[in-house]
Design a protein around this motif. Structure first.
Motif, PDB file in Angstrom:
ATOM      1  N   PHE A 111       0.661  -0.907  -0.250  1.00  0.00           N
ATOM      2  CA  PHE A 111      -0.254   0.191   0.053  1.00  0.00           C
ATOM      3  C   PHE A 111       0.853   1.110   0.107  1.00  0.00           C
ATOM      4  N   LEU A 112       1.852   1.269   1.229  1.00  0.00           N
ATOM      5  CA  LEU A 112       2.637   2.304   0.976  1.00  0.00           C
ATOM      6  C   LEU A 112       3.476   2.620  -0.479  1.00  0.00           C
ATOM      7  N   ASN A 113       4.148   2.124  -1.171  1.00  0.00           N
ATOM      8  CA  ASN A 113       4.490   2.111  -2.193  1.00  0.00           C
ATOM      9  C   ASN A 113       4.141   2.242  -3.593  1.00  0.00           C
ATOM     10  N   GLY A 114       2.683   1.621  -3.657  1.00  0.00           N
ATOM     11  CA  GLY A 114       1.733   1.733  -4.398  1.00  0.00           C
ATOM     12  C   GLY A 114       1.174   2.557  -5.303  1.00  0.00           C
ATOM     13  N   ALA A 115       0.784   2.622  -6.412  1.00  0.00           N
ATOM     14  CA  ALA A 115       0.250   3.340  -7.365  1.00  0.00           C
ATOM     15  C   ALA A 115      -1.225   3.611  -6.952  1.00  0.00           C
ATOM     16  N   ASP A 116      -1.786   2.801  -6.890  1.00  0.00           N
ATOM     17  CA  ASP A 116      -3.490   2.590  -6.219  1.00  0.00           C
ATOM     18  C   ASP A 116      -3.726   2.212  -7.514  1.00  0.00           C
ATOM     19  N   ILE A 117      -4.878   3.731  -8.316  1.00  0.00           N
ATOM     20  CA  ILE A 117      -4.992   2.622  -9.616  1.00  0.00           C
ATOM     21  C   ILE A 117      -4.787   3.007 -10.213  1.00  0.00           C
ATOM     22  N   LEU A 118      -3.050   3.994 -10.198  1.00  0.00           N
ATOM     23  CA  LEU A 118      -2.347   3.419 -11.418  1.00  0.00           C
ATOM     24  C   LEU A 118      -1.647   2.779 -11.577  1.00  0.00           C
ATOM     25  N   THR A 119      -1.442   1.288 -10.397  1.00  0.00           N
ATOM     26  CA  THR A 119      -0.538   0.722 -10.443  1.00  0.00           C
ATOM     27  C   THR A 119       0.110  -0.062 -12.096  1.00  0.00           C
ATOM     28  N   LYS A 120      -1.420  -0.468 -12.308  1.00  0.00           N
ATOM     29  CA  LYS A 120      -1.275  -1.290 -14.405  1.00  0.00           C
ATOM     30  C   LYS A 120      -1.071  -0.799 -14.679  1.00  0.00           C
TER      31      LYS A 120
ATOM     32  N   GLU B 227       4.869  -3.292 -15.199  1.00  0.00           N
ATOM     33  CA  GLU B 227       3.665  -4.409 -15.666  1.00  0.00           C
ATOM     34  C   GLU B 227       3.597  -3.354 -13.771  1.00  0.00           C
ATOM     35  N   ILE B 228       3.973  -2.925 -12.743  1.00  0.00           N
ATOM     36  CA  ILE B 228       3.642  -3.090 -11.409  1.00  0.00           C
ATOM     37  C   ILE B 228       4.267  -0.689 -11.428  1.00  0.00           C
ATOM     38  N   LEU B 229       3.543   0.043 -10.995  1.00  0.00           N
ATOM     39  CA  LEU B 229       4.017   0.806 -10.802  1.00  0.00           C
ATOM     40  C   LEU B 229       4.333   1.024 -10.136  1.00  0.00           C
ATOM     41  N   ASN B 230       5.688   1.493  -9.023  1.00  0.00           N
ATOM     42  CA  ASN B 230       5.846   1.923  -7.742  1.00  0.00           C
ATOM     43  C   ASN B 230       5.209   3.834  -7.629  1.00  0.00           C
ATOM     44  N   LEU B 231       4.961   4.005  -6.347  1.00  0.00           N
ATOM     45  CA  LEU B 231       4.888   5.469  -6.011  1.00  0.00           C
ATOM     46  C   LEU B 231       5.645   6.183  -6.437  1.00  0.00           C
ATOM     47  N   GLU B 232       7.056   5.711  -6.429  1.00  0.00           N
ATOM     48  CA  GLU B 232       8.607   6.429  -6.923  1.00  0.00           C
ATOM     49  C   GLU B 232       8.764   6.342  -7.734  1.00  0.00           C
TER      50      GLU B 232
ATOM     51  N   ARG C  15       7.678  14.478 -17.654  1.00  0.00           N
ATOM     52  CA  ARG C  15       8.728  13.475 -17.679  1.00  0.00           C
ATOM     53  C   ARG C  15       9.279  12.064 -16.686  1.00  0.00           C
ATOM     54  N   LYS C  16       8.975  11.731 -15.606  1.00  0.00           N
ATOM     55  CA  LYS C  16       8.987  11.017 -15.050  1.00  0.00           C
ATOM     56  C   LYS C  16       7.999  10.539 -15.780  1.00  0.00           C
ATOM     57  N   TRP C  17       6.418  10.556 -16.099  1.00  0.00           N
ATOM     58  CA  TRP C  17       5.945   9.584 -16.484  1.00  0.00           C
ATOM     59  C   TRP C  17       6.839   8.528 -17.203  1.00  0.00           C
ATOM     60  N   ILE C  18       7.340   9.517 -18.596  1.00  0.00           N
ATOM     61  CA  ILE C  18       8.022   8.940 -20.207  1.00  0.00           C
ATOM     62  C   ILE C  18       9.228   7.834 -19.491  1.00  0.00           C
ATOM     63  N   GLU C  19       9.823   8.718 -18.841  1.00  0.00           N
ATOM     64  CA  GLU C  19      11.289   8.135 -18.605  1.00  0.00           C
ATOM     65  C   GLU C  19      10.701   6.725 -18.106  1.00  0.00           C
ATOM     66  N   VAL C  20       9.932   6.402 -17.626  1.00  0.00           N
ATOM     67  CA  VAL C  20       9.553   4.848 -17.034  1.00  0.00           C
ATOM     68  C   VAL C  20       9.135   4.138 -18.185  1.00  0.00           C
ATOM     69  N   LYS C  21       8.952   5.033 -19.545  1.00  0.00           N
ATOM     70  CA  LYS C  21       7.653   4.402 -20.371  1.00  0.00           C
ATOM     71  C   LYS C  21       8.713   4.504 -21.875  1.00  0.00           C
ATOM     72  N   GLU C  22       9.617   5.390 -21.671  1.00  0.00           N
ATOM     73  CA  GLU C  22      10.769   5.235 -23.338  1.00  0.00           C
ATOM     74  C   GLU C  22      12.347   5.170 -22.971  1.00  0.00           C
ATOM     75  N   GLU C  23      12.818   4.710 -21.648  1.00  0.00           N
ATOM     76  CA  GLU C  23      14.036   4.290 -21.255  1.00  0.00           C
ATOM     77  C   GLU C  23      14.459   4.232 -22.354  1.00  0.00           C
ATOM     78  N   SER C  24      13.998   2.828 -23.284  1.00  0.00           N
ATOM     79  CA  SER C  24      14.757   2.181 -24.184  1.00  0.00           C
ATOM     80  C   SER C  24      14.880   3.139 -25.107  1.00  0.00           C
TER      81      SER C  24
END
Length: 853
Positions: A160-169, A175-180, A346-355
């Motif tokens: 719960f503490l590290n989860g992104a709630d409704i945005l987790t997936k 596969e699993i999006l974390n709060l950080e 920026r954070k969203w994209i860097e998770v998404k398009e790192e490669s």
């Protein structure tokens, strides 16, 4: 092992050696590792070593004696120790070596001094007894520190503490999006004792959270209150405190202490609450505003030095005895501005398009720019303050809804738009079944149009609402109780009664969405309403509704009428071309216009972007802080010219949004025609401006006004009195022509962003080829540069050499090129090529010239 720092006076060295001897068993058993300045090796920077070990200690022993209190160095170490206690929660233990006036120092007397009762070690008949007493206290502190350090969170709570709630997936590439992955610290309003607010960056809570001690943090629904709770929990935990998160849907009924203990045992893998040092426990109470007996909780938790209460409204707490919350620091979560949105995207994209980021140096920036525009359009910022709060939940939901490979909910996003996705998401979270979604959406559609038709803004008073529900139940099947429907809409923050007892929408985008839905579904009956809406697009409400109608219907009628309206805006003017014949009068003043200068190769595009983001954020802040300050708002426009100007700009923005959203479904000819008409509106406005400044009388009038104002400034400033009349005239004319150039540049830029899109590059190119004017050429290449990150150097160089390309138009294009170079990564060779082809001075070259002079 606990790091033990010993602060002492060298004159007490014999006593310190005794202490080291007595602390040896703790060291040998792995309980402590002591450090004092005798451990500094020859040649080391002793003060840095002392400071580093002091900062990293877990327990600081202040060896108090008359020698210690007489030493400035010792007193400085004492002050640092107390600061670390306040900011990092480090344990500070005064050990009284010998009788001295240590109680005069109030900050020491407030601490638990050892041996017991602050009796000096040398006052014991047997000093060993004194040392043993002190060591026993140190062991107790070590036990407390170790117990808290060893606490482990239980897996469910840790998730719960590290989860992104409704945005987790919700993310395409994880596969699993974390709060950080997606957390961005919000800015807060901090209220002082007189309830005057100032801005506060919540990042500072990492180092200041213990200074504030007791906190009340307020925020609207979906402002990110619970997320901030999670982050504060982790900050306290890293400081070796024991935060306990509480959230109770049952209005916090029952014994507060029992609830705290129960929550602790649910969150930590530990057997008993009694073994925890109560001074280190931090209650974090989420949704405290729903507590039935708020005073009872505050009284019960008064003994906790550190605590956090999360509420929806600081000033709406049901506390009769205000003295109870006087010691709390009060904060409110602010909406994200451009700065925070940029960081989040920026954070969203860097998770998404790192490669992919390394493929193109501007790939990341292109993604950020593209998503920023979509987010700002969706939030409604393009038209002003917006129709959706700029909170992370909404921003991330929009990003997730746009992620077609793994949408937030495939059934929701297949409906076609993030707004509908959010509305459906609200209903699903409240447990509304699929087969009941239609009931709720129909109710909202009819309610919205009822409000719109009554012209009541976005609210109905209780009598009006009852009239509506009577109408609804007599015309539509309502198989669920009305009270249940209204309650669910309130629970998910779609609709509710406000403090004025008016029923309406929590967020205006829901209202506009459903008004447009009704109108599009009854298009044949709503022709008059549509005409009225399109004729008054200077009103924000109408602009929003028009965009939503375009989402709901594929009918061409709306576009046809919108185009007719566009064609008559500023119709007595021909579209500006920016050709030599048109701007020959402007070109005569070329020497007065500031020159575009290329950045150096080493320039930092991120720094340039941050400057712009800060400027945008300050503007947004001023709008949010003064919500009633809208000088050109709606029907309050002071002149017909300003009304027409606002109407024209809004019309083009609406046209632009429609073709951006429907770039794949409208025919090429249709897209080109809409783009062309939108461009011509801007260019006709530009012609009206050019005709005004072309009149020499206008120049003289404005120059005289500027001279008068500057003379006034000079008279008030002794340093400027040597400015001659000729110099003043030259200065003022320079200002006048640079302002005029800025207006031309502003309208061209407005056209680029109103009509541009990565999906409309071909359309812009076709219109430019058809028009064959410098104005259309500049807009086309402005779109290429911003949306495709592409500078067509040869095309630009060839075209700008044409005789019909005015010097002013060339300068406009140079400014767009320089702006692009400042905001993007451009390698040295390309910068040199731009410098040579466009004869643009570079920052480095100018600096060298200045040096040589």
């Amino acid at each position: 092992m606990n790091k033990l720092f010993i602060s002492y006076s060298h004159k007490d060295e014999n006593l310190i050696e005794d202490f080291i001897t007595h602390v040896a068993p703790l060291k040998n058993n792995g309980i402590v590792s002591e450090w004092y300045d005798r451990k500094i090796e020859t040649g080391e920077e002793f003060q840095n070593d002392i400071d580093n070990n002091l900062e990293n200690a877990e327990i600081i022993c202040l060896m108090i004696s008359s020698n210690f209190l007489a030493s400035n160095a010792c007193l400085e170490e004492k002050d640092v120790a107390l600061r670390l206690r306040e900011t990092k929660g480090i344990r500070v233990i005064p050990i009284i070596l010998s009788p001295c006036a240590w109680t005069i120092h109030k900050e020491l007397s407030e601490l638990l001094a050892v041996p017991t009762d602050g009796k000096a070690v040398t006052s014991f008949s047997d000093k060993n007894e004194g040392w043993l007493d002190a060591i026993n206290w140190i062991m107790k502190v070590c036990h407390s520190v170790n117990t808290i350090k060893s606490l482990k969170l239980k897996d469910p709570f840790n998730k719960f503490l590290n989860g992104a709630d409704i945005l987790t997936k919700s993310h395409r590439n994880k596969e699993i999006l974390n709060l950080e992955d997606i957390f961005v610290y919000p800015r807060l309003k901090c209220y002082d004792e007189e309830e005057v607010s100032h801005k506060y960056d919540s990042k500072n809570l990492n180092s200041e959270i213990l200074i504030y001690e007791k906190l009340i943090i307020a925020g609207e629904n979906q402002a990110g209150k619970t997320t901030l709770c999670k982050v504060l929990f982790q900050i306290y935990r890293e400081l070796n405190f024991v935060p306990v998160f509480l959230d109770d849907e049952n209005k916090y009924l029952g014994n507060p202490q029992n609830k705290l203990e129960k929550a602790f045992l649910e969150q930590y893998d530990f057997e008993t609450f009694e073994d925890i040092d109560i001074k280190r426990v931090v209650p974090i109470v989420d949704n405290f505003h729903i507590a039935k007996y708020q005073e009872k909780y505050i009284e019960q938790y008064e003994s906790f030095r550190y605590q956090v209460l999360i509420v929806d409204d600081i000033f709406g707490l049901n506390i009769k005895n205000q003295a109870l919350i006087a010691e709390y620091s009060k904060f409110k979560i602010r909406e994200f501005t451009s700065l925070e949105r940029n960081e989040l995207i920026r954070k969203w994209i860097e998770v998404k398009e790192e490669s992919q980021i390394q493929i193109n140096p501007n790939h990341l920036q292109q993604s950020i720019d593209d998503k920023t525009e979509k987010i700002e359009n969706s939030l409604g910022i393009i038209f002003g303050k917006g129709i959706m709060p700029s909170y992370p939940f909404f921003i991330l939901s929009i990003l997730a809804a746009q992620d077609t490979q793994k949408p937030l909910d495939s059934e929701i996003t297949s409906q076609g738009h993030c707004y509908q996705a959010l509305i459906y998401l609200y209903l699903r979270r409240e447990g509304v079944a699929n087969e009941q979604i239609d009931i709720y959406t129909n109710f909202l559609t009819e309610l919205s149009y009822w409000i719109f038709d009554k012209n009541n803004g976005v609210n109905l008073d209780r009598d009006d609402f009852e009239e509506f529900t009577d109408y609804y139940e007599s015309h539509f099947n309502l198989p669920i109780p009305l009270s249940e429907l209204v309650a669910k809409l309130s629970n998910v923050n779609i609709c509710k009664f406000d403090s004025f007892n008016q029923y309406g929408y929590c967020y205006s985008y829901i209202y506009y969405f459903f008004v447009a839905k009704y109108i599009s579904e009854h298009e044949s009956e709503q022709k008059e309403a549509i005409t009225n809406i399109l004729s008054n697009l200077h009103k924000d409400e109408n602009a929003y509704i028009t965009v939503f109608i375009a989402h709901h219907t594929k009918s061409d009628n709306l576009l046809d009428e919108l185009l007719i309206n566009a064609e008559i805006l500023f119709e007595r003017y021909e579209p500006a071309t920016l050709e030599t014949d048109e701007l020959s009068f402007f070109d005569k003043h070329e020497d007065k216009i500031i020159k575009a200068i290329l950045p150096s190769y080493q320039h930092d595009p991120e720094a340039e972007r941050k400057k712009l983001l800060i400027e945008k954020s300050e503007i947004e802040d001023s709008k949010n802080d003064t919500p009633n300050s809208t000088p050109l708002d709606n029907d309050e426009i002071s002149s017909e010219l300003l009304r027409d100007l606002r109407l024209s700009i809004k019309t083009v923005e609406v046209m632009g949004l429609i073709i951006k959203n429907r770039s794949g479904s409208l025919s090429l000819n249709r897209l080109e025609y809409i783009f062309e008409q939108g461009l011509k509106v801007h260019l006709r406005i530009l012609t009206s401006f050019i005709e005004i400044i072309k009149d020499e009388g206008t120049e003289q009038t404005i120059v005289n006004l500027l001279k008068e104002r500057i003379n006034q400034i000079i008279e008030e400033n002794e340093d400027g009195k040597d400015l001659s009349v000729d110099k003043l005239e030259k200065l003022v004319k320079g200002i006048y022509w640079n302002v005029n150039f800025g207006v031309l540049h502003g309208f061209i830029t407005k056209a680029i962003h109103a009509l541009g899109s990565i999906n409309l590059l071909k359309i812009a190119e076709n219109v430019s080829t058809k028009e064959m004017t410098p104005a259309a050429f500049i807009v086309n290449h402005g779109i290429k540069m911003w949306y495709d990150k592409n500078i067509k150097l040869n095309e630009i160089a060839d075209r700008t050499s044409d005789k019909n390309f005015s010097k002013t138009a060339v300068r406009l294009l140079k400014f767009k090129v320089v702006e692009h170079c400042k905001m993007h990564k451009i390698d040295f060779k390309k910068l040199k090529e731009i410098e040579d082809k466009f004869h643009l001075p570079a920052t480095k070259m100018l600096a060298e010239r200045a040096k040589n002079k």
